[in-house]
Design a protein around this motif. Structure first.
Motif, PDB file in Angstrom:
ATOM      1  N   GLN A 173     -11.529   2.699  15.886  1.00 54.89           N
ATOM      2  CA  GLN A 173     -12.192   2.202  14.662  1.00 54.89           C
ATOM      3  C   GLN A 173     -11.202   2.121  13.491  1.00 54.89           C
ATOM      4  O   GLN A 173     -11.271   1.211  12.670  1.00 54.89           O
ATOM      5  N   LEU A 174     -10.249   3.069  13.438  1.00 55.94           N
ATOM      6  CA  LEU A 174      -9.306   3.119  12.307  1.00 55.94           C
ATOM      7  C   LEU A 174      -8.008   2.364  12.588  1.00 55.94           C
ATOM      8  O   LEU A 174      -7.118   2.317  11.736  1.00 55.94           O
ATOM      9  N   GLY A 175      -7.884   1.807  13.803  1.00 56.39           N
ATOM     10  CA  GLY A 175      -6.619   1.164  14.168  1.00 56.39           C
ATOM     11  C   GLY A 175      -5.511   2.183  14.342  1.00 56.39           C
ATOM     12  O   GLY A 175      -4.328   1.881  14.164  1.00 56.39           O
ATOM     13  N   ALA A 176      -5.893   3.406  14.714  1.00 57.51           N
ATOM     14  CA  ALA A 176      -4.927   4.496  14.911  1.00 57.51           C
ATOM     15  C   ALA A 176      -4.652   4.666  16.404  1.00 57.51           C
ATOM     16  O   ALA A 176      -5.355   4.104  17.242  1.00 57.51           O
ATOM     17  N   LYS A 177      -3.631   5.460  16.722  1.00 60.28           N
ATOM     18  CA  LYS A 177      -3.340   5.769  18.121  1.00 60.28           C
ATOM     19  C   LYS A 177      -3.892   7.158  18.425  1.00 60.28           C
ATOM     20  O   LYS A 177      -3.679   8.086  17.639  1.00 60.28           O
ATOM     21  N   PHE A 178      -4.587   7.283  19.553  1.00 60.64           N
ATOM     22  CA  PHE A 178      -5.174   8.575  19.929  1.00 60.64           C
ATOM     23  C   PHE A 178      -4.209   9.336  20.829  1.00 60.64           C
ATOM     24  O   PHE A 178      -3.756   8.807  21.846  1.00 60.64           O
ATOM     25  N   LEU A 179      -3.892  10.555  20.442  1.00 65.43           N
ATOM     26  CA  LEU A 179      -3.048  11.430  21.252  1.00 65.43           C
ATOM     27  C   LEU A 179      -3.866  12.662  21.638  1.00 65.43           C
ATOM     28  O   LEU A 179      -3.895  13.656  20.902  1.00 65.43           O
TER      29      LEU A 179
ATOM     30  N   GLY B  91      -2.245   1.971   4.578  1.00 66.05           N
ATOM     31  CA  GLY B  91      -1.177   1.284   5.299  1.00 66.05           C
ATOM     32  C   GLY B  91      -0.351   2.131   6.256  1.00 66.05           C
ATOM     33  O   GLY B  91       0.584   1.608   6.874  1.00 66.05           O
ATOM     34  N   ALA B  92      -0.671   3.415   6.397  1.00 63.13           N
ATOM     35  CA  ALA B  92       0.125   4.268   7.293  1.00 63.13           C
ATOM     36  C   ALA B  92      -0.171   3.960   8.762  1.00 63.13           C
ATOM     37  O   ALA B  92      -1.263   3.499   9.096  1.00 63.13           O
TER      38      ALA B  92
ATOM     39  N   MET C 230       0.836  -1.191   0.000  1.00 62.29           N
ATOM     40  CA  MET C 230       0.000   0.000   0.000  1.00 62.29           C
ATOM     41  C   MET C 230       0.879   1.252   0.000  1.00 62.29           C
ATOM     42  O   MET C 230       2.006   1.221   0.490  1.00 62.29           O
ATOM     43  N   GLU C 231       0.307   2.337  -0.517  1.00 63.63           N
ATOM     44  CA  GLU C 231       1.114   3.518  -0.816  1.00 63.63           C
ATOM     45  C   GLU C 231       1.840   4.117   0.401  1.00 63.63           C
ATOM     46  O   GLU C 231       2.940   4.642   0.274  1.00 63.63           O
ATOM     47  N   PHE C 232       1.205   4.046   1.576  1.00 66.22           N
ATOM     48  CA  PHE C 232       1.822   4.685   2.738  1.00 66.22           C
ATOM     49  C   PHE C 232       2.279   3.676   3.801  1.00 66.22           C
ATOM     50  O   PHE C 232       2.446   4.036   4.969  1.00 66.22           O
ATOM     51  N   ASP C 233       2.510   2.442   3.379  1.00 66.90           N
ATOM     52  CA  ASP C 233       3.073   1.421   4.271  1.00 66.90           C
ATOM     53  C   ASP C 233       4.349   1.945   4.904  1.00 66.90           C
ATOM     54  O   ASP C 233       5.228   2.458   4.193  1.00 66.90           O
ATOM     55  N   GLY C 234       4.453   1.837   6.224  1.00 68.14           N
ATOM     56  CA  GLY C 234       5.695   2.227   6.895  1.00 68.14           C
ATOM     57  C   GLY C 234       5.796   3.714   7.194  1.00 68.14           C
ATOM     58  O   GLY C 234       6.737   4.143   7.853  1.00 68.14           O
ATOM     59  N   LYS C 235       4.850   4.504   6.724  1.00 72.02           N
ATOM     60  CA  LYS C 235       4.876   5.946   7.015  1.00 72.02           C
ATOM     61  C   LYS C 235       4.076   6.237   8.290  1.00 72.02           C
ATOM     62  O   LYS C 235       3.036   5.617   8.551  1.00 72.02           O
ATOM     63  N   VAL C 236       4.566   7.203   9.047  1.00 78.32           N
ATOM     64  CA  VAL C 236       3.880   7.623  10.265  1.00 78.32           C
ATOM     65  C   VAL C 236       3.241   8.989  10.007  1.00 78.32           C
ATOM     66  O   VAL C 236       3.916   9.923   9.569  1.00 78.32           O
ATOM     67  N   VAL C 237       1.952   9.075  10.277  1.00 82.35           N
ATOM     68  CA  VAL C 237       1.189  10.300   9.983  1.00 82.35           C
ATOM     69  C   VAL C 237       0.558  10.834  11.258  1.00 82.35           C
ATOM     70  O   VAL C 237      -0.077  10.079  11.993  1.00 82.35           O
ATOM     71  N   LEU C 238       0.720  12.125  11.505  1.00 86.25           N
ATOM     72  CA  LEU C 238      -0.004  12.781  12.599  1.00 86.25           C
ATOM     73  C   LEU C 238      -1.050  13.712  11.997  1.00 86.25           C
ATOM     74  O   LEU C 238      -0.711  14.594  11.194  1.00 86.25           O
ATOM     75  N   VAL C 239      -2.303  13.501  12.375  1.00 87.03           N
ATOM     76  CA  VAL C 239      -3.397  14.359  11.904  1.00 87.03           C
ATOM     77  C   VAL C 239      -3.997  15.063  13.117  1.00 87.03           C
ATOM     78  O   VAL C 239      -4.539  14.409  14.012  1.00 87.03           O
ATOM     79  N   THR C 240      -3.886  16.393  13.158  1.00 89.12           N
ATOM     80  CA  THR C 240      -4.526  17.111  14.270  1.00 89.12           C
ATOM     81  C   THR C 240      -6.014  17.301  13.951  1.00 89.12           C
ATOM     82  O   THR C 240      -6.400  17.407  12.784  1.00 89.12           O
ATOM     83  N   GLY C 241      -6.810  17.312  14.993  1.00 87.30           N
ATOM     84  CA  GLY C 241      -8.255  17.411  14.777  1.00 87.30           C
ATOM     85  C   GLY C 241      -8.767  16.224  13.975  1.00 87.30           C
ATOM     86  O   GLY C 241      -9.707  16.360  13.188  1.00 87.30           O
ATOM     87  N   GLY C 242      -8.165  15.074  14.198  1.00 89.25           N
ATOM     88  CA  GLY C 242      -8.493  13.885  13.388  1.00 89.25           C
ATOM     89  C   GLY C 242      -9.738  13.139  13.834  1.00 89.25           C
ATOM     90  O   GLY C 242     -10.063  12.101  13.274  1.00 89.25           O
ATOM     91  N   GLY C 243     -10.439  13.692  14.818  1.00 86.91           N
ATOM     92  CA  GLY C 243     -11.599  12.979  15.333  1.00 86.91           C
ATOM     93  C   GLY C 243     -12.898  13.280  14.626  1.00 86.91           C
ATOM     94  O   GLY C 243     -13.923  12.652  14.902  1.00 86.91           O
ATOM     95  N   SER C 244     -12.886  14.229  13.681  1.00 82.74           N
ATOM     96  CA  SER C 244     -14.152  14.654  13.078  1.00 82.74           C
ATOM     97  C   SER C 244     -13.895  15.194  11.678  1.00 82.74           C
ATOM     98  O   SER C 244     -12.758  15.553  11.329  1.00 82.74           O
ATOM     99  N   GLY C 245     -14.936  15.244  10.887  1.00 82.02           N
ATOM    100  CA  GLY C 245     -14.919  15.968   9.619  1.00 82.02           C
ATOM    101  C   GLY C 245     -13.757  15.639   8.699  1.00 82.02           C
ATOM    102  O   GLY C 245     -13.488  14.471   8.385  1.00 82.02           O
ATOM    103  N   ILE C 246     -13.058  16.685   8.250  1.00 82.34           N
ATOM    104  CA  ILE C 246     -11.973  16.531   7.273  1.00 82.34           C
ATOM    105  C   ILE C 246     -10.828  15.704   7.868  1.00 82.34           C
ATOM    106  O   ILE C 246     -10.278  14.813   7.201  1.00 82.34           O
TER     107      ILE C 246
ATOM    108  N   ASP D  83      -8.427  12.985  -0.416  1.00 78.17           N
ATOM    109  CA  ASP D  83      -7.763  12.519  -1.652  1.00 78.17           C
ATOM    110  C   ASP D  83      -6.613  13.449  -2.028  1.00 78.17           C
ATOM    111  O   ASP D  83      -5.527  12.996  -2.399  1.00 78.17           O
ATOM    112  N   LEU D  84      -6.848  14.754  -1.948  1.00 71.45           N
ATOM    113  CA  LEU D  84      -5.797  15.717  -2.318  1.00 71.45           C
ATOM    114  C   LEU D  84      -4.650  15.686  -1.300  1.00 71.45           C
ATOM    115  O   LEU D  84      -3.477  15.786  -1.667  1.00 71.45           O
ATOM    116  N   THR D  85      -5.002  15.505  -0.039  1.00 68.93           N
ATOM    117  CA  THR D  85      -3.960  15.413   1.009  1.00 68.93           C
ATOM    118  C   THR D  85      -3.038  14.228   0.725  1.00 68.93           C
ATOM    119  O   THR D  85      -1.807  14.348   0.779  1.00 68.93           O
ATOM    120  N   LEU D  86      -3.642  13.076   0.398  1.00 69.19           N
ATOM    121  CA  LEU D  86      -2.812  11.885   0.128  1.00 69.19           C
ATOM    122  C   LEU D  86      -1.961  12.091  -1.115  1.00 69.19           C
ATOM    123  O   LEU D  86      -0.799  11.662  -1.158  1.00 69.19           O
TER     124      LEU D  86
END
Ligand code: NAD
Length: 253
Positions: free
Chosen positions: A47-53, A29-30, A1-17, A226-229
């Motif tokens: 739900q997304l298998g992400a870590k909540f900070l 795969g990130a 997958m395109e982002f396998d092995g990449k670590v991504v931090l998304v602020t305000g990732g709990g809602s909307g965009i 889509d544009l972010t990715l």
């Protein structure tokens, strides 16, 4: 997958965009780190298998702690998405000073703080991506949104400046400027604009929100994801220091 092995931090990732962006990276795969001030984001992360900070970006010390926690999670952050934001609508002469300070901290200073803290590890890795979710209101104004529009314009200045500083290290920095996106933030604005103008919520969407737009519909959060990715991918390696409009043709005239 395109982002396998990449670590991504998304602020305000709990809602909307932010939620749509976090979901899109997780699907590719990130390892996703979701920051949010709202405790309900914990369930989104699960739900997304992400870590909540959890962290409140209106507190500069909490932003510094968030950067340290994000780095500690996987040793580095490859992709930073500065997305958290909110809106306060008031005429400038009544605009609460505390609301101004909080909006500038959350939407301009926190992105600066996170950039400052996370760039060194990106430089060490020789690769990095920063995507700043600005707004159509980073380029044009609308009345009653002095702090939001000032913060979003400032974010474009931050984007350009950092892009110049980090380009040689394989890091790109870009901003996305959407018009109105169908999210809880916009639903709240529709209600407050209706109260300010004394009109119905449907009239706010038709006459105020989308009046200058050529395409008469709200943008979907997944379109911004889509544009972010794309901007985070290697396909966008020649693109930096720029802002990308997704504005329904708003600024074409
Ligand atoms: P949203 O309200 O659905 O989500 C924003 C998230 O940010 C929420 O989960 C909220 O809890 C979080 N947040 C707010 N303050 C925070 C703080 N102090 N610390 C940490 N997290 C905090 O909003 P959205 O529409 O998805 O907006 C996301 C971003 O997109 C914002 O920066 C917004 O300005 C920008 N934007 C939105 C639109 C739109 O029409 N929705 C258009 C252009 C730009």
């Amino acid at each position: 997958m395109e982002f396998d092995g990449k670590v991504v931090l998304v602020t305000g990732g709990g809602s909307g965009i932010g939620k749509a962006i976090a979901a899109a990276f997780a699907a590719q795969g990130a390892a996703v780190l979701i920051n949010d001030v709202s405790p309900s984001a914990a369930a989104v992360a699960t739900q997304l298998g992400a870590k909540f900070l959890p962290a409140d970006l209106s507190d500069p010390a909490a932003v510094r702690a968030l950067a340290a926690d994000a780095l500690a999670a996987h040793g580095r952050v490859d992709i930073l998405v500065n997305n958290a934001g909110f809106q306060t609508v008031a005429p400038v002469e009544e605009f609460p000073e505390e609301a101004w300070m909080k909006m500038i901290q959350v939407m301009l200073t926190a992105p600066f703080q996170l950039t400052r803290a996370l760039v060194p590890a990106m430089k060490q890795a020789g690769w990095g991506r920063i995507v700043n979710i600005s707004s159509l209101h980073g380029l044009v104004a609308s009345p009653f949104k002095a702090a939001y529009i000032s913060a979003k314009h400032g974010m474009l200045g931050l984007t350009k400046t950092v892009a110049l500083e980090v380009a040689a290290a394989g890091i790109t920095v870009n901003a996305i400027c959407p018009a109105y996106v169908r999210t809880p933030l916009v639903e709240k604005q529709i209600r407050s604009q209706a109260a300010i103008h004394g009109i119905s919520e449907d009239q706010v969407v038709d006459r105020i929100m989308l009046e200058p737009a050529a395409i008469k519909r709200l943008v979907e959060p997944e379109e911004v994801a889509d544009l972010t990715l794309f901007l985070a991918s290697d396909k966008a390696r020649s693109m930096t220091g720029a802002s990308y409009l997704m504005d329904l043709g708003w600024t074409a005239r």
